[in-house]
Scaffold this motif. Structure first.
Motif, PDB file in Angstrom:
ATOM      1  N   GLY A  42     -14.655  -6.590   8.626  1.00 36.67           N
ATOM      2  CA  GLY A  42     -14.743  -5.213   9.093  1.00 36.67           C
ATOM      3  C   GLY A  42     -14.230  -4.942  10.488  1.00 36.67           C
ATOM      4  O   GLY A  42     -14.279  -3.827  10.959  1.00 36.67           O
ATOM      5  N   GLY A  43     -13.719  -5.936  11.171  1.00 35.20           N
ATOM      6  CA  GLY A  43     -13.149  -5.703  12.493  1.00 35.20           C
ATOM      7  C   GLY A  43     -14.206  -5.641  13.578  1.00 35.20           C
ATOM      8  O   GLY A  43     -15.403  -5.590  13.311  1.00 35.20           O
ATOM      9  N   PRO A  44     -13.742  -5.629  14.819  1.00 38.28           N
ATOM     10  CA  PRO A  44     -14.673  -5.654  15.948  1.00 38.28           C
ATOM     11  C   PRO A  44     -15.365  -4.304  16.165  1.00 38.28           C
ATOM     12  O   PRO A  44     -14.798  -3.260  15.902  1.00 38.28           O
ATOM     13  N   ALA A  45     -16.582  -4.393  16.612  1.00 39.84           N
ATOM     14  CA  ALA A  45     -17.322  -3.184  16.975  1.00 39.84           C
ATOM     15  C   ALA A  45     -17.233  -2.994  18.478  1.00 39.84           C
ATOM     16  O   ALA A  45     -17.203  -3.956  19.229  1.00 39.84           O
ATOM     17  N   GLY A  46     -17.167  -1.750  18.891  1.00 43.78           N
ATOM     18  CA  GLY A  46     -17.095  -1.426  20.309  1.00 43.78           C
ATOM     19  C   GLY A  46     -18.463  -1.072  20.846  1.00 43.78           C
ATOM     20  O   GLY A  46     -19.485  -1.502  20.318  1.00 43.78           O
ATOM     21  N   PRO A  47     -18.498  -0.225  21.877  1.00 40.40           N
ATOM     22  CA  PRO A  47     -19.765   0.185  22.479  1.00 40.40           C
ATOM     23  C   PRO A  47     -20.698   0.818  21.452  1.00 40.40           C
ATOM     24  O   PRO A  47     -20.265   1.584  20.595  1.00 40.40           O
ATOM     25  N   ALA A  48     -21.941   0.477  21.545  1.00 37.03           N
ATOM     26  CA  ALA A  48     -22.986   1.027  20.668  1.00 37.03           C
ATOM     27  C   ALA A  48     -22.678   0.782  19.197  1.00 37.03           C
ATOM     28  O   ALA A  48     -23.088   1.529  18.324  1.00 37.03           O
ATOM     29  N   GLY A  49     -21.897  -0.284  18.908  1.00 48.53           N
ATOM     30  CA  GLY A  49     -21.583  -0.624  17.524  1.00 48.53           C
ATOM     31  C   GLY A  49     -20.512   0.237  16.889  1.00 48.53           C
ATOM     32  O   GLY A  49     -20.208   0.097  15.714  1.00 48.53           O
ATOM     33  N   ALA A  50     -19.921   1.146  17.651  1.00 49.32           N
ATOM     34  CA  ALA A  50     -18.885   2.042  17.119  1.00 49.32           C
ATOM     35  C   ALA A  50     -17.600   1.256  16.871  1.00 49.32           C
ATOM     36  O   ALA A  50     -17.240   0.385  17.640  1.00 49.32           O
ATOM     37  N   ARG A  51     -16.938   1.577  15.785  1.00 48.77           N
ATOM     38  CA  ARG A  51     -15.680   0.940  15.440  1.00 48.77           C
ATOM     39  C   ARG A  51     -14.544   1.951  15.506  1.00 48.77           C
ATOM     40  O   ARG A  51     -14.742   3.122  15.230  1.00 48.77           O
ATOM     41  N   PRO A  52     -13.332   1.486  15.831  1.00 47.56           N
ATOM     42  CA  PRO A  52     -12.182   2.394  15.762  1.00 47.56           C
ATOM     43  C   PRO A  52     -11.932   2.791  14.326  1.00 47.56           C
ATOM     44  O   PRO A  52     -12.361   2.105  13.394  1.00 47.56           O
ATOM     45  N   THR A  53     -11.259   3.917  14.137  1.00 49.37           N
ATOM     46  CA  THR A  53     -10.911   4.377  12.796  1.00 49.37           C
ATOM     47  C   THR A  53      -9.411   4.299  12.640  1.00 49.37           C
ATOM     48  O   THR A  53      -8.674   4.843  13.485  1.00 49.37           O
ATOM     49  N   LEU A  54      -8.947   3.643  11.583  1.00 48.81           N
ATOM     50  CA  LEU A  54      -7.525   3.564  11.293  1.00 48.81           C
ATOM     51  C   LEU A  54      -7.219   4.568  10.188  1.00 48.81           C
ATOM     52  O   LEU A  54      -7.872   4.591   9.150  1.00 48.81           O
ATOM     53  N   TYR A  55      -6.223   5.428  10.430  1.00 49.00           N
ATOM     54  CA  TYR A  55      -5.798   6.428   9.453  1.00 49.00           C
ATOM     55  C   TYR A  55      -4.414   6.067   8.932  1.00 49.00           C
ATOM     56  O   TYR A  55      -3.543   5.671   9.695  1.00 49.00           O
ATOM     57  N   ASP A  56      -4.188   6.239   7.628  1.00 49.84           N
ATOM     58  CA  ASP A  56      -2.883   6.069   7.007  1.00 49.84           C
ATOM     59  C   ASP A  56      -2.389   7.467   6.668  1.00 49.84           C
ATOM     60  O   ASP A  56      -2.931   8.128   5.785  1.00 49.84           O
ATOM     61  N   CYS A  57      -1.371   7.907   7.374  1.00 53.35           N
ATOM     62  CA  CYS A  57      -0.893   9.286   7.203  1.00 53.35           C
ATOM     63  C   CYS A  57       0.201   9.402   6.145  1.00 53.35           C
ATOM     64  O   CYS A  57       0.685  10.507   5.888  1.00 53.35           O
ATOM     65  N   ALA A  58       0.585   8.295   5.536  1.00 55.99           N
ATOM     66  CA  ALA A  58       1.582   8.345   4.465  1.00 55.99           C
ATOM     67  C   ALA A  58       0.918   8.393   3.094  1.00 55.99           C
ATOM     68  O   ALA A  58       1.588   8.575   2.096  1.00 55.99           O
ATOM     69  N   ALA A  59      -0.370   8.206   3.079  1.00 60.21           N
ATOM     70  CA  ALA A  59      -1.092   8.150   1.805  1.00 60.21           C
ATOM     71  C   ALA A  59      -1.275   9.532   1.203  1.00 60.21           C
ATOM     72  O   ALA A  59      -1.301  10.516   1.854  1.00 60.21           O
TER      73      ALA A  59
END
Length: 89
Positions: free
Chosen positions: A72-89
Motif C-alpha cells: 500500500g505504499g508509505p504513509a505520511g503525517p497522521a497516517g495519510a497517504r498520497p493519492t495517485l490518479y490515472d487520468c487516461a482511464a
C-alpha cells in the motif's frame, strides 16, 4: 502533481499557480499528462484540497495503492497517504 516530463507542477503544497486548471485539462486531453500524484500535505497544511487535486478527484480514476506498491505504499503525517490518479482511464 507530476507531469510526463517528470517535472513537478503545483509546488510543494499544490497551491503554486504554475499550472491552471485549464492547462491541466489540456495536458490530459492531449496525452501529455496521465498520472497525478496528490499529496495529503495540501489538506493538512492549508486545510483544504488544492484546486488541481480537486480537479483530479473529479475527472480521473484513483489508482489503488496495491496496484503500484506492495503493502500500500508509505504513509505520511497522521497516517495519510498520497493519492495517485490515472487520468487516461
Amino acid at each position: 502533481m507530476v507531469v510526463r516530463s517528470k517535472r513537478a507542477a503545483g509546488g510543494f503544497l499544490g497551491t503554486d499557480p504554475a499550472l491552471s486548471e485549464a492547462q491541466l485539462r489540456r495536458y490530459v486531453e492531449t496525452g501529455r499528462l496521465r498520472y497525478i500524484l496528490s499529496s495529503p500535505m495540501d489538506r493538512l497544511a492549508i486545510g483544504a484540497t488544492s484546486p488541481l487535486s480537486a480537479w483530479a478527484a473529479a475527472h480521473c480514476r484513483v489508482v489503488e495503492p496495491a496496484e503500484y506498491s506492495p503493502g500500500g505504499g508509505p504513509a505520511g503525517p497522521a497516517g495519510a497517504r498520497p493519492t495517485l490518479y490515472d487520468c487516461a482511464a
